[in-house]
Scaffold this motif. Structure first.
Motif, PDB file in Angstrom:
ATOM      1  N   ALA A  20      14.488  39.092  26.938  1.00  0.00           N
ATOM      2  CA  ALA A  20      15.844  38.856  26.465  1.00  0.00           C
ATOM      3  C   ALA A  20      16.250  37.441  26.861  1.00  0.00           C
ATOM      4  N   LYS A  21      17.175  36.887  26.109  1.00  0.00           N
ATOM      5  CA  LYS A  21      17.685  35.551  26.406  1.00  0.00           C
ATOM      6  C   LYS A  21      18.892  35.661  27.318  1.00  0.00           C
ATOM      7  N   ALA A  22      18.833  34.995  28.454  1.00  0.00           N
ATOM      8  CA  ALA A  22      19.952  34.956  29.389  1.00  0.00           C
ATOM      9  C   ALA A  22      20.525  33.550  29.413  1.00  0.00           C
ATOM     10  N   VAL A  23      21.827  33.463  29.485  1.00  0.00           N
ATOM     11  CA  VAL A  23      22.518  32.178  29.570  1.00  0.00           C
ATOM     12  C   VAL A  23      23.488  32.227  30.743  1.00  0.00           C
ATOM     13  N   ILE A  24      23.351  31.297  31.661  1.00  0.00           N
ATOM     14  CA  ILE A  24      24.296  31.148  32.761  1.00  0.00           C
ATOM     15  C   ILE A  24      25.162  29.937  32.439  1.00  0.00           C
ATOM     16  N   ARG A  25      26.468  30.127  32.480  1.00  0.00           N
ATOM     17  CA  ARG A  25      27.389  29.042  32.108  1.00  0.00           C
ATOM     18  C   ARG A  25      28.713  29.231  32.824  1.00  0.00           C
ATOM     19  N   ASN A  26      29.546  28.220  32.757  1.00  0.00           N
ATOM     20  CA  ASN A  26      30.900  28.344  33.294  1.00  0.00           C
ATOM     21  C   ASN A  26      31.737  29.233  32.378  1.00  0.00           C
ATOM     22  N   TYR A  27      32.552  30.102  32.957  1.00  0.00           N
ATOM     23  CA  TYR A  27      33.403  30.927  32.103  1.00  0.00           C
ATOM     24  C   TYR A  27      34.711  30.200  31.779  1.00  0.00           C
ATOM     25  N   ALA A  28      35.358  30.650  30.704  1.00  0.00           N
ATOM     26  CA  ALA A  28      36.573  30.017  30.199  1.00  0.00           C
ATOM     27  C   ALA A  28      37.519  31.088  29.668  1.00  0.00           C
ATOM     28  N   ALA A  29      38.681  30.662  29.200  1.00  0.00           N
ATOM     29  CA  ALA A  29      39.734  31.598  28.779  1.00  0.00           C
ATOM     30  C   ALA A  29      39.263  32.657  27.785  1.00  0.00           C
ATOM     31  N   PRO A  30      38.435  32.329  26.782  1.00  0.00           N
ATOM     32  CA  PRO A  30      38.001  33.372  25.842  1.00  0.00           C
ATOM     33  C   PRO A  30      37.198  34.507  26.491  1.00  0.00           C
ATOM     34  N   ASP A  31      36.718  34.290  27.726  1.00  0.00           N
ATOM     35  CA  ASP A  31      35.912  35.303  28.418  1.00  0.00           C
ATOM     36  C   ASP A  31      36.762  36.240  29.278  1.00  0.00           C
ATOM     37  N   PHE A  32      38.038  35.926  29.486  1.00  0.00           N
ATOM     38  CA  PHE A  32      38.806  36.611  30.520  1.00  0.00           C
ATOM     39  C   PHE A  32      38.897  38.123  30.320  1.00  0.00           C
ATOM     40  N   GLU A  33      39.199  38.575  29.121  1.00  0.00           N
ATOM     41  CA  GLU A  33      39.358  40.018  28.901  1.00  0.00           C
ATOM     42  C   GLU A  33      38.064  40.772  29.214  1.00  0.00           C
ATOM     43  N   GLU A  34      36.938  40.208  28.787  1.00  0.00           N
ATOM     44  CA  GLU A  34      35.660  40.886  29.048  1.00  0.00           C
ATOM     45  C   GLU A  34      35.302  40.832  30.532  1.00  0.00           C
ATOM     46  N   LEU A  35      35.640  39.747  31.213  1.00  0.00           N
ATOM     47  CA  LEU A  35      35.365  39.655  32.646  1.00  0.00           C
ATOM     48  C   LEU A  35      36.172  40.700  33.419  1.00  0.00           C
ATOM     49  N   ILE A  36      37.399  40.938  33.012  1.00  0.00           N
ATOM     50  CA  ILE A  36      38.214  41.969  33.651  1.00  0.00           C
ATOM     51  C   ILE A  36      37.609  43.350  33.405  1.00  0.00           C
ATOM     52  N   ARG A  37      37.104  43.575  32.196  1.00  0.00           N
ATOM     53  CA  ARG A  37      36.455  44.847  31.869  1.00  0.00           C
ATOM     54  C   ARG A  37      35.194  45.048  32.721  1.00  0.00           C
ATOM     55  N   ILE A  38      34.440  43.981  32.897  1.00  0.00           N
ATOM     56  CA  ILE A  38      33.228  44.056  33.716  1.00  0.00           C
ATOM     57  C   ILE A  38      33.582  44.400  35.159  1.00  0.00           C
ATOM     58  N   GLN A  39      34.641  43.802  35.676  1.00  0.00           N
ATOM     59  CA  GLN A  39      35.060  44.113  37.045  1.00  0.00           C
ATOM     60  C   GLN A  39      35.407  45.592  37.199  1.00  0.00           C
ATOM     61  N   ASN A  54      42.805  39.514  37.402  1.00  0.00           N
ATOM     62  CA  ASN A  54      43.757  39.478  36.305  1.00  0.00           C
ATOM     63  C   ASN A  54      43.630  38.111  35.633  1.00  0.00           C
ATOM     64  N   LYS A  55      44.274  37.944  34.481  1.00  0.00           N
ATOM     65  CA  LYS A  55      44.115  36.714  33.716  1.00  0.00           C
ATOM     66  C   LYS A  55      44.659  35.495  34.460  1.00  0.00           C
ATOM     67  N   GLU A  56      45.712  35.683  35.246  1.00  0.00           N
ATOM     68  CA  GLU A  56      46.286  34.566  35.987  1.00  0.00           C
ATOM     69  C   GLU A  56      45.302  34.053  37.033  1.00  0.00           C
ATOM     70  N   GLN A  57      44.610  34.972  37.713  1.00  0.00           N
ATOM     71  CA  GLN A  57      43.622  34.550  38.703  1.00  0.00           C
ATOM     72  C   GLN A  57      42.457  33.822  38.033  1.00  0.00           C
ATOM     73  N   LEU A  58      41.942  34.380  36.958  1.00  0.00           N
ATOM     74  CA  LEU A  58      40.823  33.749  36.263  1.00  0.00           C
ATOM     75  C   LEU A  58      41.221  32.363  35.747  1.00  0.00           C
ATOM     76  N   GLY A  59      42.441  32.241  35.239  1.00  0.00           N
ATOM     77  CA  GLY A  59      42.913  30.950  34.787  1.00  0.00           C
ATOM     78  C   GLY A  59      42.998  29.945  35.928  1.00  0.00           C
ATOM     79  N   SER A  60      43.369  30.416  37.102  1.00  0.00           N
ATOM     80  CA  SER A  60      43.449  29.549  38.266  1.00  0.00           C
ATOM     81  C   SER A  60      42.063  29.086  38.711  1.00  0.00           C
ATOM     82  N   HIS A  61      41.065  29.969  38.593  1.00  0.00           N
ATOM     83  CA  HIS A  61      39.692  29.575  38.926  1.00  0.00           C
ATOM     84  C   HIS A  61      39.258  28.411  38.053  1.00  0.00           C
ATOM     85  N   VAL A  62      39.473  28.560  36.764  1.00  0.00           N
ATOM     86  CA  VAL A  62      39.049  27.546  35.801  1.00  0.00           C
ATOM     87  C   VAL A  62      39.817  26.239  36.009  1.00  0.00           C
ATOM     88  N   HIS A  63      41.073  26.352  36.407  1.00  0.00           N
ATOM     89  CA  HIS A  63      41.892  25.155  36.619  1.00  0.00           C
ATOM     90  C   HIS A  63      41.499  24.412  37.891  1.00  0.00           C
TER      91      HIS A  63
END
Length: 226
Positions: A20-39, A54-63
């Motif tokens: 399978a193809k794996a990609v490691i990358r920086n996450y961004a706003a379009p990923d937030f909902e799925e990242l919360i689901r994964i958690q 939550n989305k505010e925390q993820l946004g703060s990480h990226v910022h």
């Protein structure tokens, strides 16, 4: 921005064959909902729901520190994430701390751009991908970040989910010592040991975690080029 592509092999008995193809990358706003689901999938009860992202925390990480916010995809599906911040840490005076204190309640607004230590805030992998070695791949990417940015070490506190079974018989430090010596197995600490992390102590009241009796093992990986 960081991106690494690689081919990985599906584990035996997974139902998938081949690579399978794996990609490691920086996450961004379009990923937030799925990242919360994964958690939510990765940390089911009794893990406290209020500690999930939550989305505010993820946004703060990226910022505040986008380089330290990574995720991994498998054939285009988000499968896990890992978050970190930089901090100044003196190994000769390893003051006790809680997860909320060191991570600013998960918002990492206390990120220090010139910090000598990369502190792991969170690591999670979707349960169906937990035998794929994805956590090790993300950990290796964080080691590369430590080297690339000239930090002294990677540091983080790992849960000890097996400790509650023996808490009446021994201290958390004794439990950690036995796991480190190979006398016991702990699903989190044993994994971190396999990743090259070494224990430096126990943090009491680190996180509201019944299985770990609120303890966590402080573990580091030292930059071999420092």
């Amino acid at each position: 921005m960081y991106m690494k592509e690689l081919l990985i092999t599906a584990p035996a008995g997974d139902g998938k064959k081949g690579r399978a193809k794996a990609v490691i990358r920086n996450y961004a706003a379009p990923d937030f909902e799925e990242l919360i689901r994964i958690q939510a999938e990765s940390f089911p009860p009794p893990y406290p729901e209020e500690l999930l992202w939550n989305k505010e925390q993820l946004g703060s990480h990226v910022h505040h520190y986008p380089e330290g916010a990574i995720c991994i995809e498998v054939d285009g599906e988000l499968a896990g994430s890992m978050t970190s911040l930089r901090m100044q840490w003196d190994p000769s005076h390893p003051a006790s701390h809680t997860w909320a204190e060191v991570t600013d309640d998960g918002y990492i607004r206390n990120h220090q751009p010139d910090g000598n230590t990369l502190y792991i805030v969170d690591l999670c992998v979707r349960p169906k991908y937990r035998k794929w070695g994805l956590a090790q791949l993300m950990m290796q990417s964080m080691y590369h970040l430590v080297i690339a940015q000239g930090m002294d070490r990677l540091l983080g506190a790992g849960r000890m989910p097996g400790y509650h079974r023996v808490a009446e018989q021994m201290s958390a430090q004794q439990y950690l010592d036995q796991v480190a010596a190979g006398e016991r197995h702990d699903p989190v600490i044993s994994f971190l040991l396999r990743c090259g992390r070494m224990p430096v102590g126990v943090a009491a009241d680190y996180l509201d975690d019944e299985e770990s009796c609120n303890h966590a093992a402080l573990m580091e990986w030292r930059n071999p080029f420092r």
